[in-house]
Design an enzyme around this catalytic site. Sequence first.
Site, PDB file in Angstrom:
ATOM      1  N   SER A  60       0.850  -1.194   0.000  1.00  0.00           N
ATOM      2  CA  SER A  60       0.000   0.000   0.000  1.00  0.00           C
ATOM      3  C   SER A  60       0.881   1.237   0.000  1.00  0.00           C
ATOM      4  O   SER A  60       1.901   1.271   0.664  1.00  0.00           O
ATOM      5  CB  SER A  60      -0.923   0.010   1.226  1.00  0.00           C
ATOM      6  OG  SER A  60      -0.163   0.034   2.417  1.00  0.00           O
ATOM      7  N   ASN A  74       8.200 -13.532   3.107  1.00  0.00           N
ATOM      8  CA  ASN A  74       7.271 -14.600   3.443  1.00  0.00           C
ATOM      9  C   ASN A  74       5.823 -14.132   3.341  1.00  0.00           C
ATOM     10  O   ASN A  74       5.541 -12.944   3.180  1.00  0.00           O
ATOM     11  CB  ASN A  74       7.575 -15.129   4.844  1.00  0.00           C
ATOM     12  CG  ASN A  74       7.249 -16.596   4.997  1.00  0.00           C
ATOM     13  OD1 ASN A  74       6.343 -17.111   4.349  1.00  0.00           O
ATOM     14  ND2 ASN A  74       7.977 -17.276   5.858  1.00  0.00           N
ATOM     15  N   HIS A 104       1.183   9.535  12.180  1.00  0.00           N
ATOM     16  CA  HIS A 104       0.617  10.847  12.502  1.00  0.00           C
ATOM     17  C   HIS A 104       1.346  11.440  13.694  1.00  0.00           C
ATOM     18  O   HIS A 104       1.798  10.715  14.580  1.00  0.00           O
ATOM     19  CB  HIS A 104      -0.878  10.718  12.863  1.00  0.00           C
ATOM     20  CG  HIS A 104      -1.724  10.303  11.713  1.00  0.00           C
ATOM     21  ND1 HIS A 104      -2.346  11.213  10.892  1.00  0.00           N
ATOM     22  CD2 HIS A 104      -2.038   9.077  11.224  1.00  0.00           C
ATOM     23  CE1 HIS A 104      -3.007  10.557   9.957  1.00  0.00           C
ATOM     24  NE2 HIS A 104      -2.843   9.263  10.138  1.00  0.00           N
ATOM     25  N   ALA A 149      11.430 -12.472  16.419  1.00  0.00           N
ATOM     26  CA  ALA A 149       9.995 -12.507  16.129  1.00  0.00           C
ATOM     27  C   ALA A 149       9.207 -11.657  17.116  1.00  0.00           C
ATOM     28  O   ALA A 149       9.493 -11.645  18.313  1.00  0.00           O
ATOM     29  CB  ALA A 149       9.495 -13.950  16.174  1.00  0.00           C
ATOM     30  N   THR A 154      11.442   0.790  16.666  1.00  0.00           N
ATOM     31  CA  THR A 154      11.052   2.200  16.668  1.00  0.00           C
ATOM     32  C   THR A 154      12.221   3.132  16.339  1.00  0.00           C
ATOM     33  O   THR A 154      12.003   4.303  16.067  1.00  0.00           O
ATOM     34  CB  THR A 154      10.488   2.592  18.045  1.00  0.00           C
ATOM     35  OG1 THR A 154      11.484   2.336  19.035  1.00  0.00           O
ATOM     36  CG2 THR A 154       9.224   1.803  18.362  1.00  0.00           C
ATOM     37  N   ARG A 172      22.714  -9.286  21.453  1.00  0.00           N
ATOM     38  CA  ARG A 172      23.910 -10.061  21.104  1.00  0.00           C
ATOM     39  C   ARG A 172      24.653  -9.361  19.977  1.00  0.00           C
ATOM     40  O   ARG A 172      24.042  -8.790  19.074  1.00  0.00           O
ATOM     41  CB  ARG A 172      23.479 -11.459  20.663  1.00  0.00           C
ATOM     42  CG  ARG A 172      24.616 -12.380  20.360  1.00  0.00           C
ATOM     43  CD  ARG A 172      24.094 -13.792  20.122  1.00  0.00           C
ATOM     44  NE  ARG A 172      25.072 -14.555  19.393  1.00  0.00           N
ATOM     45  CZ  ARG A 172      24.816 -15.622  18.673  1.00  0.00           C
ATOM     46  NH1 ARG A 172      23.576 -16.062  18.580  1.00  0.00           N
ATOM     47  NH2 ARG A 172      25.767 -16.262  18.049  1.00  0.00           N
TER      48      ARG A 172
END
Length: 197
Positions: A60, A74, A104, A149, A154, A172
């Site tokens: 998008s 994936n 925003h 995972a 950020t 690590r």
Amino acid sequence: MMNISPISVCRRLWPGLLQEVWANGIAATPFVPKYLRYLFLRAQGFHIEKSRINAHVRWSGSGTVSIGVGVGINQYCDINHSASVTIGAGVALGRGVMIITATHEIGDNSRRCGPGMLAPVTIEEGAWLGARVVIMPGVTIGRGAVVGAGSVVTRSLAPNRVYAGSPAKAIRDLTGQVRPVSEMIRTQGSPELQRAS
């Protein structure tokens, strides 16, 4: 008399129509082999080298998309390219990774969802993002970094480290385990591309 094509009318009325039909429709189906899907996305206007992209990846936005050779994406990844997205050679994106380039500002108490803003995302060569990793706008993932995972990234991440958590933090150092991705692809071939042969 003005010559107006149906495609130009559609682009004006619904700018994302071509992407919805082509990239998120036809190219995203399991009927297109994952080793050929990059060609369909190239036809959409993405700058993409030979890569393996599974079915059900959602795109998008209208910013540039640049994907290097030997990338593996994936199923169920969601890639927002309102600003540019650059994915370097040999990168692996686990199932359900989300890349976000739009957000925003925080507004006042009458409307907390303030003005929109865009920032590009870059994932450098050889990085590996585990399943359900979320990459926020303006982030650069360093070369050879590994993100565990479910992590939320950020801030930009340094190369050759393992990160995990929300927000992602270094856990690590992988500095001693460095090998240029371009050398690996040249000498052995990318595992993604070997499966394509």
